[in-house]
Write a protein that holds these residues in place. Sequence first.
Motif, PDB file in Angstrom:
ATOM      1  N   PRO A   1      -0.116  -7.387  19.828  1.00 56.14           N
ATOM      2  CA  PRO A   1       0.667  -7.329  18.581  1.00 56.14           C
ATOM      3  C   PRO A   1       0.694  -8.661  17.823  1.00 56.14           C
ATOM      4  CG  PRO A   1       1.810  -6.176  20.321  1.00 56.14           C
ATOM      5  CD  PRO A   1       0.611  -6.815  20.969  1.00 56.14           C
ATOM      6  N   GLN A   2       0.801  -9.738  18.566  1.00 57.41           N
ATOM      7  CA  GLN A   2       0.870 -11.031  17.869  1.00 57.41           C
ATOM      8  C   GLN A   2      -0.440 -11.350  17.138  1.00 57.41           C
ATOM      9  OE1 GLN A   2       1.518 -10.465  21.082  1.00 57.41           O
ATOM     10  NE2 GLN A   2       0.853 -12.124  22.416  1.00 57.41           N
ATOM     11  N   ASP A   3      -1.550 -10.796  17.652  1.00 60.36           N
ATOM     12  CA  ASP A   3      -2.816 -10.973  16.948  1.00 60.36           C
ATOM     13  C   ASP A   3      -2.893 -10.040  15.741  1.00 60.36           C
ATOM     14  OD1 ASP A   3      -3.622 -12.863  18.830  1.00 60.36           O
ATOM     15  OD2 ASP A   3      -4.323 -11.281  20.183  1.00 60.36           O
ATOM     16  N   LEU A   4      -2.392  -8.833  15.946  1.00 60.85           N
ATOM     17  CA  LEU A   4      -2.379  -7.882  14.829  1.00 60.85           C
ATOM     18  C   LEU A   4      -1.516  -8.396  13.682  1.00 60.85           C
ATOM     19  CD1 LEU A   4      -2.015  -4.579  16.904  1.00 60.85           C
ATOM     20  CD2 LEU A   4      -4.028  -5.284  15.586  1.00 60.85           C
ATOM     21  N   LEU A   5      -0.520  -9.187  14.045  1.00 53.61           N
ATOM     22  CA  LEU A   5       0.365  -9.734  13.011  1.00 53.61           C
ATOM     23  C   LEU A   5      -0.420 -10.573  11.994  1.00 53.61           C
ATOM     24  CD1 LEU A   5       3.432  -9.690  12.367  1.00 53.61           C
ATOM     25  CD2 LEU A   5       3.593 -11.897  13.526  1.00 53.61           C
ATOM     26  N   HIS A   6      -1.487 -11.193  12.430  1.00 53.33           N
ATOM     27  CA  HIS A   6      -2.289 -11.990  11.497  1.00 53.33           C
ATOM     28  C   HIS A   6      -3.043 -11.098  10.506  1.00 53.33           C
ATOM     29  CE1 HIS A   6      -1.335 -15.718  13.461  1.00 53.33           C
ATOM     30  NE2 HIS A   6      -1.682 -15.212  14.623  1.00 53.33           N
ATOM     31  N   ILE A   7      -3.306  -9.886  10.930  1.00 53.27           N
ATOM     32  CA  ILE A   7      -3.924  -8.935   9.987  1.00 53.27           C
ATOM     33  C   ILE A   7      -2.883  -8.532   8.948  1.00 53.27           C
ATOM     34  CG2 ILE A   7      -4.964  -6.654   9.752  1.00 53.27           C
ATOM     35  CD1 ILE A   7      -6.193  -6.989  12.507  1.00 53.27           C
ATOM     36  N   VAL A   8      -1.694  -8.197   9.436  1.00 49.52           N
ATOM     37  CA  VAL A   8      -0.613  -7.844   8.502  1.00 49.52           C
ATOM     38  C   VAL A   8      -0.336  -9.010   7.558  1.00 49.52           C
ATOM     39  CG1 VAL A   8       1.857  -7.296   8.321  1.00 49.52           C
ATOM     40  CG2 VAL A   8       0.462  -6.199  10.073  1.00 49.52           C
ATOM     41  N   GLY A   9      -0.364 -10.203   8.107  1.00 53.80           N
ATOM     42  CA  GLY A   9      -0.101 -11.391   7.287  1.00 53.80           C
ATOM     43  C   GLY A   9      -1.108 -11.559   6.166  1.00 53.80           C
ATOM     44  N   ARG A  10      -2.288 -11.036   6.364  1.00 54.03           N
ATOM     45  CA  ARG A  10      -3.305 -11.107   5.305  1.00 54.03           C
ATOM     46  C   ARG A  10      -3.128  -9.961   4.313  1.00 54.03           C
ATOM     47  NH1 ARG A  10      -5.962 -13.640   9.537  1.00 54.03           N
ATOM     48  NH2 ARG A  10      -6.985 -15.543   8.835  1.00 54.03           N
ATOM     49  N   ILE A  11      -2.811  -8.812   4.843  1.00 61.07           N
ATOM     50  CA  ILE A  11      -2.637  -7.662   3.957  1.00 61.07           C
ATOM     51  C   ILE A  11      -1.414  -7.870   3.066  1.00 61.07           C
ATOM     52  CG2 ILE A  11      -2.110  -5.191   3.883  1.00 61.07           C
ATOM     53  CD1 ILE A  11      -3.670  -4.920   6.537  1.00 61.07           C
ATOM     54  N   ALA A  12      -0.382  -8.468   3.665  1.00 57.12           N
ATOM     55  CA  ALA A  12       0.912  -8.550   2.994  1.00 57.12           C
ATOM     56  C   ALA A  12       0.852  -9.138   1.588  1.00 57.12           C
ATOM     57  CB  ALA A  12       1.882  -9.345   3.852  1.00 57.12           C
ATOM     58  N   ALA A  13       0.254 -10.287   1.463  1.00 58.65           N
ATOM     59  CA  ALA A  13       0.309 -10.956   0.159  1.00 58.65           C
ATOM     60  C   ALA A  13      -0.986 -10.790  -0.614  1.00 58.65           C
ATOM     61  CB  ALA A  13       0.611 -12.436   0.362  1.00 58.65           C
ATOM     62  N   ASN A  14      -1.839  -9.928  -0.153  1.00 58.90           N
ATOM     63  CA  ASN A  14      -3.134  -9.799  -0.823  1.00 58.90           C
ATOM     64  C   ASN A  14      -3.445  -8.399  -1.314  1.00 58.90           C
ATOM     65  OD1 ASN A  14      -4.643 -12.466  -0.573  1.00 58.90           O
ATOM     66  ND2 ASN A  14      -3.905 -12.194   1.513  1.00 58.90           N
ATOM     67  N   ASN A  15      -2.578  -7.464  -1.022  1.00 53.90           N
ATOM     68  CA  ASN A  15      -2.943  -6.099  -1.411  1.00 53.90           C
ATOM     69  C   ASN A  15      -2.535  -5.785  -2.839  1.00 53.90           C
ATOM     70  OD1 ASN A  15      -0.450  -4.018  -1.405  1.00 53.90           O
ATOM     71  ND2 ASN A  15      -0.030  -5.702   0.001  1.00 53.90           N
ATOM     72  N   PHE A  16      -3.242  -4.875  -3.416  1.00 53.02           N
ATOM     73  CA  PHE A  16      -2.916  -4.384  -4.745  1.00 53.02           C
ATOM     74  C   PHE A  16      -2.249  -3.024  -4.611  1.00 53.02           C
ATOM     75  CE2 PHE A  16      -6.130  -7.417  -5.679  1.00 53.02           C
ATOM     76  CZ  PHE A  16      -5.997  -7.783  -7.000  1.00 53.02           C
ATOM     77  N   GLY A  17      -1.293  -2.782  -5.458  1.00 57.90           N
ATOM     78  CA  GLY A  17      -0.694  -1.460  -5.468  1.00 57.90           C
ATOM     79  C   GLY A  17      -1.561  -0.521  -6.281  1.00 57.90           C
ATOM     80  N   ILE A  18      -1.629   0.702  -5.832  1.00 62.46           N
ATOM     81  CA  ILE A  18      -2.271   1.744  -6.632  1.00 62.46           C
ATOM     82  C   ILE A  18      -1.125   2.548  -7.230  1.00 62.46           C
ATOM     83  CG2 ILE A  18      -3.784   3.747  -6.607  1.00 62.46           C
ATOM     84  CD1 ILE A  18      -4.912   2.661  -3.939  1.00 62.46           C
ATOM     85  N   TYR A  19      -1.075   2.576  -8.512  1.00 61.19           N
ATOM     86  CA  TYR A  19       0.047   3.240  -9.172  1.00 61.19           C
ATOM     87  C   TYR A  19      -0.440   4.429  -9.980  1.00 61.19           C
ATOM     88  CZ  TYR A  19       2.687  -0.994  -8.243  1.00 61.19           C
ATOM     89  OH  TYR A  19       3.311  -2.042  -7.630  1.00 61.19           O
ATOM     90  N   ARG A  20       0.461   5.322 -10.172  1.00 63.30           N
ATOM     91  CA  ARG A  20       0.198   6.341 -11.164  1.00 63.30           C
ATOM     92  C   ARG A  20       1.432   6.407 -12.036  1.00 63.30           C
ATOM     93  NH1 ARG A  20      -1.449  11.236  -9.515  1.00 63.30           N
ATOM     94  NH2 ARG A  20      -0.234  12.328 -11.057  1.00 63.30           N
TER      95      ARG A  20
END
Length: 494
Positions: free
Chosen positions: A172-191
């Motif tokens: 989990p602590q390694d997976l957290l680094h993936i979340v840490g990248r997704i967190a501030a880098n993702n774009f929302g898809i809106y409609r």
Amino acid sequence: MASKKLLREEEILDSEAYLNTILPSWKKRICRGCFAAHSSRLSIKCQCNQAWYCSEACRESHARTGTAGAQCPIPHMLVCPVLSFFGGSKCDADMESVLHMCLDVLALQHLENQSQLAGVQRLAALGHADFLLLQDHSGDFNKEDRRDWMKALTFLEGALRKAAWPGECPQPQDLLHIVGRIAANNFGIYRTRGGNVAAGRQGVAAQKASLGGSPEAEQTPEAQTPGDSGCSALPHPSSISVPKLPAWPLAQPVAAQDSCDQDLSSCQSLDTTGKEHAHASNGTMGSSQARQHDCEHDGCEALVQNLSISKGPDRMDDEQSGTAAQTAQEDSDAGTGSAAGTHGSHRDLEPASEHPDQQKLLSTEAAVPSRMLDQAAAEGDRQTEEQGTKDTASADEPVVSAAANGTSHDLRDRATALEELIGRELYVRASLLNHSCRPNCVVVRSMTSGSVRALRDIEEGEELTISYIDLGLPPSARGDELRKNFFFECTCDR
Ligand SMILES: C[S@@+](CC[C@H](N)C(=O)[O-])C[C@H]1O[C@@H](n2cnc3c(N)ncnc32)[C@H](O)[C@@H]1O
């Protein structure tokens, strides 16, 4: 940085999403194969209960090659066994969507390790290493969010093991680094919701949204022994509160749908009967309770006991979702302003064409940016009059229309807004753009890609920036959002 002078409205970068996902509330109405949105619940689904389709062809192509419109073709049949364990929870929609992206990152890594992506020409300049380029903010999570993510990721790790994941099963602590990248880098898809709604427009059927997926997680911080690689029992579900995870800049809603008629053999893990295989929920939003479970997947039982429903109205029931699904796709725009600062560890972003496989310079008509600029100017006027801010924006330095731009708010915060967050996606190059409250670029989403366009003329060497937030907000609120969701102090003069 702009490597040459760019003209207002010029398309700088156009690329398909790297990874993408659909929020749980939309997964039954957006085809995972071709990601067309539908006004009614889709009838064909995968046995993992996480992917719905508009046709058998879509289901088969998704099983073999992943969702159309994603740059990384991750076959659903690879992740399906893991997703089968996601169906039981009432985990927060944000968290679910991110867990799904996490799984896709692992899948990508595995495929690369197996050299199974080598033949995919589109990926020539992309790969897991590119994902690792994104800034990791896991160290910035507050204590509560970190705890909740660790619970969720403990669940994910358990699901991976239980499903006999063929790749690495990170801690989990390694997976957290993936979340840490997704967190501030993702774009929302809106409609767009409200406005011209769909009635009669068969609406949504003719629209495209971006991909999907959604796990459902609940887990407990059952101690993980470092180095323990045994596929033991899944962690106990437990209550998980909802770490706020923003989706930054608005990704432009959806265009018209393509047909998808790939002729592919079927995925053995699919439920070809199309029969309901549901983890039905009798929960109410915001409460914590056990849920019904009629899934016969091995191991699912363990997951759905003691399920909890996280707070927050992220998850809509079918009726709510259906109503939303009937809203027509408006031609709302992402908008932003001008000027910029130099921030963060930015890397050079070359105007399109440097990597022809992942970008293309298009000679598109510039209707969208034009409107955005007009709206931006109008918003600037409104702010000056109504808020009495000290903003110096003018028509030359446009700011964004609150109604038209993207924000980092999630659905909860946007209940009365015009846009509705339906998913998330990650771009490798566009995700490197820093924020400015006077951005010189905007990200506009088309059917299967995100395109970065200049909002004004940009000089060679100037940093390219976009807005992560609603620029119609007063300065203090903008600062708060950026601090809370993107972990930095904005030094813009606006
Ligand atoms: C989407 S990334 C942008 C690319 C990032 N700078 C990188 O090098 O990977 C978002 C993160 O970049 C940083 N960032 C973006 N805009 C910034 C700004 N105006 N000032 C300081 N940091 C900024 C923040 O850490 C933010 O969470």
